[in-house]
Design a protein around this motif. Structure first.
Motif, PDB file in Angstrom:
ATOM      1  N   GLN A   1       9.788 -36.534   1.410  1.00  0.00           N
ATOM      2  CA  GLN A   1      11.072 -36.340   2.223  1.00  0.00           C
ATOM      3  C   GLN A   1      11.393 -36.922   3.483  1.00  0.00           C
ATOM      4  O   GLN A   1      10.567 -37.709   3.839  1.00  0.00           O
ATOM      5  N   VAL A   2      12.508 -36.785   3.990  1.00  0.00           N
ATOM      6  CA  VAL A   2      13.009 -37.504   5.124  1.00  0.00           C
ATOM      7  C   VAL A   2      12.246 -36.934   6.339  1.00  0.00           C
ATOM      8  O   VAL A   2      12.255 -35.597   6.617  1.00  0.00           O
ATOM      9  N   GLN A   3      11.800 -37.931   7.223  1.00  0.00           N
ATOM     10  CA  GLN A   3      11.375 -37.543   8.445  1.00  0.00           C
ATOM     11  C   GLN A   3      11.757 -38.460   9.507  1.00  0.00           C
ATOM     12  O   GLN A   3      11.649 -39.768   9.327  1.00  0.00           O
ATOM     13  N   LEU A   4      12.249 -37.828  10.677  1.00  0.00           N
ATOM     14  CA  LEU A   4      12.467 -38.867  11.704  1.00  0.00           C
ATOM     15  C   LEU A   4      11.715 -38.241  12.903  1.00  0.00           C
ATOM     16  O   LEU A   4      11.578 -37.046  13.470  1.00  0.00           O
ATOM     17  N   VAL A   5      10.928 -39.325  13.548  1.00  0.00           N
ATOM     18  CA  VAL A   5      10.104 -39.017  14.736  1.00  0.00           C
ATOM     19  C   VAL A   5      10.648 -39.756  15.680  1.00  0.00           C
ATOM     20  O   VAL A   5      10.511 -40.893  15.798  1.00  0.00           O
TER      21      VAL A   5
END
Length: 115
Positions: A1-5
């Motif tokens: 899944q797309v994850q932005l941190v």
């Protein structure tokens, strides 16, 4: 899944600098435009800067000449270099991208500009 941190926020005095980072996963980073938004207390979220997959950039008028957005496709990371910070830059800063028409947001990083 797309994850932005996001990372890099903090407390800084007026006139100071910070560099925000947003590390992405779950996307072919190099083909996606990336965006930095911010939301101050009691205000709507606003677009601060964006960068296309080709490197073209756009900025909110109030940050032009002070903020610089950049990307490192090898590290799947987008940056926001913020110089000459002002108290009105205080906000939670969010990274955003889109994939197949769906928006993905990071959790945000707090930037506080105060003496």
């Amino acid at each position: 899944q797309v994850q932005l941190v996001e990372s890099g926020g903090g407390l800084v005095q007026p006139g100071g600098s910070l560099r925000l980072s947003c590390a992405a996963s779950g996307i072919i980073f190099s083909i996606h435009a990336m965006n930095w938004y911010r939301q101050a207390p009691g205000k709507q979220r606003e677009l601060v800067a964006n960068i296309s997959r080709g490197g073209s950039t756009n900025y909110l008028d109030s940050v032009k000449g002070r903020f610089t957005i950049s990307r490192d496709n090898a590290k799947n990371t987008v940056y926001l270099q913020m110089n000459g910070l002002k108290p009105e830059d205080t906000a939670v800063y969010y990274c955003k991208t889109q994939k197949f028409g769906r928006e993905y947001w990071g959790q945000g990083t707090q930037v506080t500009v105060s003496s």
